[in-house]
Design an enzyme around this catalytic site. Structure first.
Site, PDB file in Angstrom:
ATOM      1  N   ASP A  47       0.656  -0.959  -0.451  1.00  0.00           N
ATOM      2  CA  ASP A  47       0.317  -0.001   0.093  1.00  0.00           C
ATOM      3  C   ASP A  47       0.713   1.087  -0.009  1.00  0.00           C
ATOM      4  OD1 ASP A  47      -2.628  -1.225   2.615  1.00  0.00           O
ATOM      5  OD2 ASP A  47      -2.496  -1.145  -0.437  1.00  0.00           O
ATOM      6  N   GLU A 126     -35.259 -23.054  -7.865  1.00  0.00           N
ATOM      7  CA  GLU A 126     -35.025 -21.407  -8.903  1.00  0.00           C
ATOM      8  C   GLU A 126     -33.982 -21.538 -10.118  1.00  0.00           C
ATOM      9  OE1 GLU A 126     -30.077 -21.521  -6.465  1.00  0.00           O
ATOM     10  OE2 GLU A 126     -30.951 -22.871  -5.159  1.00  0.00           O
ATOM     11  N   LYS A 128     -32.140 -21.993 -13.815  1.00  0.00           N
ATOM     12  CA  LYS A 128     -30.253 -21.882 -14.412  1.00  0.00           C
ATOM     13  C   LYS A 128     -29.627 -20.526 -14.382  1.00  0.00           C
ATOM     14  CE  LYS A 128     -27.813 -26.414 -15.630  1.00  0.00           C
ATOM     15  NZ  LYS A 128     -26.440 -25.336 -16.053  1.00  0.00           N
ATOM     16  N   GLU A 184     -23.024 -17.797 -10.063  1.00  0.00           N
ATOM     17  CA  GLU A 184     -22.859 -17.649 -11.146  1.00  0.00           C
ATOM     18  C   GLU A 184     -22.377 -16.649 -12.352  1.00  0.00           C
ATOM     19  OE1 GLU A 184     -22.664 -20.183 -12.694  1.00  0.00           O
ATOM     20  OE2 GLU A 184     -23.540 -20.920 -14.823  1.00  0.00           O
ATOM     21  N   LYS A 324     -33.701 -28.993 -17.531  1.00  0.00           N
ATOM     22  CA  LYS A 324     -33.187 -28.272 -18.655  1.00  0.00           C
ATOM     23  C   LYS A 324     -34.334 -28.003 -19.861  1.00  0.00           C
ATOM     24  CE  LYS A 324     -29.217 -27.698 -19.728  1.00  0.00           C
ATOM     25  NZ  LYS A 324     -27.881 -28.611 -19.435  1.00  0.00           N
ATOM     26  N   CYS A 429     -12.221 -48.900 -42.350  1.00  0.00           N
ATOM     27  CA  CYS A 429     -11.272 -47.472 -41.408  1.00  0.00           C
ATOM     28  C   CYS A 429     -11.759 -46.669 -42.500  1.00  0.00           C
ATOM     29  CB  CYS A 429     -10.801 -47.831 -40.557  1.00  0.00           C
ATOM     30  SG  CYS A 429      -9.545 -46.376 -39.802  1.00  0.00           S
ATOM     31  N   CYS A 432      -7.344 -45.893 -41.789  1.00  0.00           N
ATOM     32  CA  CYS A 432      -5.924 -47.151 -42.323  1.00  0.00           C
ATOM     33  C   CYS A 432      -6.523 -48.249 -42.773  1.00  0.00           C
ATOM     34  CB  CYS A 432      -5.718 -47.548 -40.491  1.00  0.00           C
ATOM     35  SG  CYS A 432      -6.510 -48.611 -39.814  1.00  0.00           S
ATOM     36  N   CYS A 453      -3.449 -48.207 -36.787  1.00  0.00           N
ATOM     37  CA  CYS A 453      -4.587 -47.160 -37.146  1.00  0.00           C
ATOM     38  C   CYS A 453      -3.847 -45.278 -36.339  1.00  0.00           C
ATOM     39  CB  CYS A 453      -5.753 -47.126 -36.684  1.00  0.00           C
ATOM     40  SG  CYS A 453      -7.152 -46.169 -37.400  1.00  0.00           S
TER      41      CYS A 453
HETATM   42  S1  IVH Z   1     -26.406 -25.958  -7.936  1.00  0.00           S
HETATM   43  C1  IVH Z   1     -23.458 -28.381  -6.017  1.00  0.00           C
HETATM   44  N1  IVH Z   1     -28.461 -24.254  -8.616  1.00  0.00           N
HETATM   45  O1  IVH Z   1     -25.007 -25.368 -13.331  1.00  0.00           O
HETATM   46  C2  IVH Z   1     -24.391 -28.584  -6.721  1.00  0.00           C
HETATM   47  N2  IVH Z   1     -25.697 -24.470 -10.598  1.00  0.00           N
HETATM   48  O2  IVH Z   1     -25.423 -27.545 -14.619  1.00  0.00           O
HETATM   49  C3  IVH Z   1     -23.681 -26.798  -7.404  1.00  0.00           C
HETATM   50  N3  IVH Z   1     -26.091 -22.931 -12.374  1.00  0.00           N
HETATM   51  O3  IVH Z   1     -21.647 -25.919 -12.512  1.00  0.00           O
HETATM   52  C4  IVH Z   1     -24.375 -26.185  -8.413  1.00  0.00           C
HETATM   53  N4  IVH Z   1     -27.543 -21.649 -12.072  1.00  0.00           N
HETATM   54  O4  IVH Z   1     -22.236 -23.066 -12.929  1.00  0.00           O
HETATM   55  C5  IVH Z   1     -26.649 -24.071  -9.250  1.00  0.00           C
HETATM   56  N5  IVH Z   1     -29.232 -21.669  -9.192  1.00  0.00           N
HETATM   57  C6  IVH Z   1     -28.657 -22.966  -9.736  1.00  0.00           C
HETATM   58  C7  IVH Z   1     -27.488 -22.730 -10.697  1.00  0.00           C
HETATM   59  C8  IVH Z   1     -26.852 -23.001 -11.047  1.00  0.00           C
HETATM   60  C9  IVH Z   1     -26.979 -21.973 -12.813  1.00  0.00           C
HETATM   61  C10 IVH Z   1     -24.275 -23.862 -13.371  1.00  0.00           C
HETATM   62  C11 IVH Z   1     -23.157 -24.271 -12.156  1.00  0.00           C
HETATM   63  C12 IVH Z   1     -23.030 -25.709 -12.208  1.00  0.00           C
HETATM   64  C13 IVH Z   1     -23.624 -25.806 -12.882  1.00  0.00           C
HETATM   65  C14 IVH Z   1     -24.466 -27.367 -13.532  1.00  0.00           C
END
Ligand code: IVH
Length: 710
Positions: A47, A126, A128, A184, A324, A429, A432, A453
């Protein structure tokens, strides 16, 4: 050392020299602190250097250097990120693609916990977030480092960059002494559009989607670039912590929010799978209006004690799953079908497509799976796509879900050219010329060329140097291809990598004189190879590229056998007919079935392959492994048999908890058994244990034995 002159007394010349000197000291300190994780001056001394630099710049503004340390955030541009080992592994999530997958997930959990279908069980749902995960370590409330997920065990140190993200607090009030917050990093749609507009104006590459933009921005070696990129962060979990944040996931979110983190406002507690599914549909409807990308909904068991009981499979938690959203679809022309030969000889058909945009990404290749798939059949010979085959020249429907390789899903017969012909899958193949055969029950046609191969050889080597295996800096897929066909310094098998330096020294055509190489990069490569001669056992097993042995199976095997010698001996102890105690022992490992076991044993019994493995092992010091949680457990290394009815946990839970503590769970009692855990109704096994003088425990005794003693 020269005397330090007060800033007010410095002459112009002295100030100029002093600014240069300070710049170099600060950059050195930054590099040691951020780049190498090895600071050599105290924070206050650092610093003081920065303060003095600033004071001189204020007094002589025109002397300020072009790349002044006062304008830089943290580390200078370095060549690579340093590595950080996660104290608690960063795992990924299993996927659900349909309602019934979600019902199965719920049923699995209930079965594991011994709960009936009607029992109350809270989950949290929640969004993703489609970004990249980051782990933030706070100690006594101060941000110590930020690390990317990497391979889950070791990530990249992106602390400087994370410090530039507004949603990531530098300091926390009233936080546990140690707290790793995980979440994330992402970019909003509006910020993404602005960034790409700026990139276009500057004539720089535009990003394909917000996730790539977020990843590219966070992984900038120059943190000032990251600072100019608008990144955001949602917290959704934690790693190491000195005390729990709450006793529920929802409570932990409230606590994270009170500590200053953003948590996603669409997270909702749901009682049972029906509520989860209805919340999923609500989020799906709002998806386009959120202003940032999400690719599904994550469900987690809300009660943290239950999460702990459920624990983990090798790379995913049992207590969570990602549901998903359906994939994105587009239509285009199939211009050609090419066959790629993989490291195990599998012939994989790849569709070369007229480029088309799917969900914001330009796609020109897609997988066609295998020859049955092209012909419109599944692996059992039943029709798929109502039996429609796929031909070169067809209009095809392709889809892509998240990060996975796009797939060809369907074909439009109405647009099929009149002169099109069915695709004939090669029986030789293409690399080869050896016959390519399909074994009974295998959906894949494989080249029989083995080590002759070149495609298999090159792919095996690429696998060998890949990230989860030997991961040698400066030796990626591109370099392997070049070395494989090199006249002077050929690399045809893994052991050749370790003789490269010696051969280079004896050779007139030196690596450093070649295109793309120089003195420094050649030296760096040789050093990286030397460094990898000492290597963990799991990486070696994975690196061998044995069929069916992925990264997590390799870790299982490494943890189970501990040393290379024990592993090799185990492979040798199984006779060719796959029978006897050695074989049973291999199959008793949770996660190892007969298919993987055969592949392992056959690899070690093949004389050519074995000789190549031995040549490789001769160059290595293979580090011993142990199950990470097992080291100080009282049952580590013990063999235990469960028998009778268990009342406080299910059989599956008992087995996985014992294994997580490093014990081996066996189905039969023998002289090697250390404990027999007997519940009501135990019969012959308990009797046999008594005969052999083996300790017989009740379920409660066992639980007391394995309870953490804190
Ligand atoms: S929980 C042990 N919660 O999805 C479990 N992951 O496909 C930890 N992600 O690597 C993950 N939103 O990068 C969790 N609400 C959420 C999420 C989340 C996005 C991502 C995360 C994870 C990946 C898995």
């Amino acid at each position: 050392m020269s005397e330090i002159i007060p800033v007010g007394s410095l002459s112009r010349e002295q100030a100029m020299a002093e600014l240069e000197r300070l710049k170099s000291l600060i950059e050195d300190a930054n590099r040691r602190y951020y780049g190498e994780d090895a600071p050599d001056i105290s924070d206050s001394a650092y610093d003081a250097l920065k303060q003095r630099n600033l004071a001189i710049e204020e007094r002589f503004p025109d002397l300020k250097l072009a790349a002044s340390p006062s304008e830089k955030i943290g580390a200078p541009v370095s060549e690579t990120f340093s590595k950080i080992r996660h104290e608690v592994r960063m795992l990924s999530l299993g996927n659900a693609f349909s309602d019934s997958d979600v019902l199965d997930f719920d049923a699995r959990i209930r079965k594991y916990l011994g709960l009936g279908p009607q029992a109350h069980l809270d989950y949290i749902a929640e969004p993703k977030i489609d970004g990249l995960s980051l782990s933030l370590r706070y100690e006594k409330g101060a941000l110590i480092y930020a690390a990317t997920r990497g391979d889950g065990e070791t990530g990249e140190n992106v602390t400087n960059n994370a410090r530039t993200v507004g949603d990531i607090p530098e300091r926390l009030k009233n936080a546990p002494d140690i707290l790793e917050v995980r979440g994330e990093v992402y970019m909003s749609h509006a910020d993404f559009d602005d960034l790409n507009r700026r990139q276009a104006e500057l004539g720089q590459k535009e990003f394909a989607n917000p996730r790539n933009a977020a990843a590219g921005s966070l992984r900038q070696l120059d943190a000032s670039v990251t600072q100019s990129r608008p990144l955001r962060f949602f917290a959704y979990g934690w790693g190491a912590q000195s005390e729990p944040l709450s006793d529920t996931q929802s409570g932990a979110f409230e606590r994270l929010a009170s500590l200053g983190f953003k948590v996603n406002p669409l997270s909702v507690v749901c009682d049972g799978p029906e509520e989860l599914l209805s919340h999923y549909r609500e989020i799906e409807e709002q998806r386009a209006l959120l202003g940032y990308d999400i690719d599904g909904v994550v469900y987690k068991v809300n009660d943290l004690d239950l999460q702990a009981r459920l624990g983990f499979r090798s790379t995913t938690p049992r207590w969570a799953i990602a549901h998903k959203f359906p994939a994105e679809v587009a239509h285009t022309i199939l211009e050609a079908i090419e066959i790629q030969v993989g490291r195990t000889g599998a012939l994989s058909p790849v569709a070369r497509l007229h480029p088309v945009t799917v969900g914001g990404v330009v796609v020109s290749n897609a997988t066609l799976h295998n020859e049955d798939y092209i012909q419109g059949r599944d692996s059992k010979g039943n029709p798929i796509r109502e039996g429609r085959d796929i031909r070169v020249g067809d209009w095809v429907e392709i889809y892509r879900a998240g990060d996975v390789i796009p797939k060809v899903r369907d074909v439009d017969l109405g647009k099929r050219p009149a002169d099109s012909k069915p695709y004939v899958f090669p029986t030789e193949c293409p690399e080869c010329g050896s016959p390519a055969v399909r074994e009974e029950g295998d959906s894949v046609r494989r080249c029989t060329g083995g080590i002759i191969c070149p495609a298999q050889g090159v792919e095996k080597l690429k696998h060998f140097v890949s990230r989860g295996a030997f991961d040698i800096d400066g030796l990626g897929a591109k370099q392997i291809e070049a070395f494989f066909n090199d006249r002077d310094l050929p690399v045809r098998e893994p052991a050749d990598i370790f003789t490269l330096e010696q051969r280079d020294a004896e050779n007139l055509a030196k690596l450093k004189n070649r295109d793309g190489w120089g003195q420094k990069s050649a030296e760096n490569l040789f050093r990286a190879i030397q460094d990898r001669r000492s290597i963990p056992l799991n990486r070696v097993i994975f690196g061998l590229g044995i069929r069916h042995v992925g990264e997590s199976s390799a870790t299982l095997l490494a943890n189970r056998f501990g040393s290379w010698q024990a592993f090799e001996q185990a492979m040798d102890s199984v006779p060719d007919d796959h029978q006897g105690p050695g074989w049973d022992d291999l199959l008793s490992i949770d996660g190892v079935g007969p298919v993987m076991a055969s592949a392992l044993v056959d690899t070690f019994h093949n004389p050519d392959t074995r000789a190549a493995i031995d040549r490789l092992a001769g160059f290595l010091t293979i580090k011993e492994a142990s199950a990470p949680t097992a080291s100080d457990s009282p049952v580590a290394g013990k063999t235990v048999v469960f028998t009778g009815t268990l009342e406080q946990m299910t059989r599956a839970e008992a087995k996985s908890r014992a294994e997580a503590l490093g014990a081996k769970v066996s189905g039969s009692v023998s002289a090697k058994t250390d404990y027999v855990v007997a519940g009501p109704g135990a019969g012959s096994k308990a009797k046999k244990a008594a005969e052999l003088g083996i300790e017989v425990l009740s379920e409660s005794d066992w639980l007391a034995l394995i309870a953490p003693n804190d």
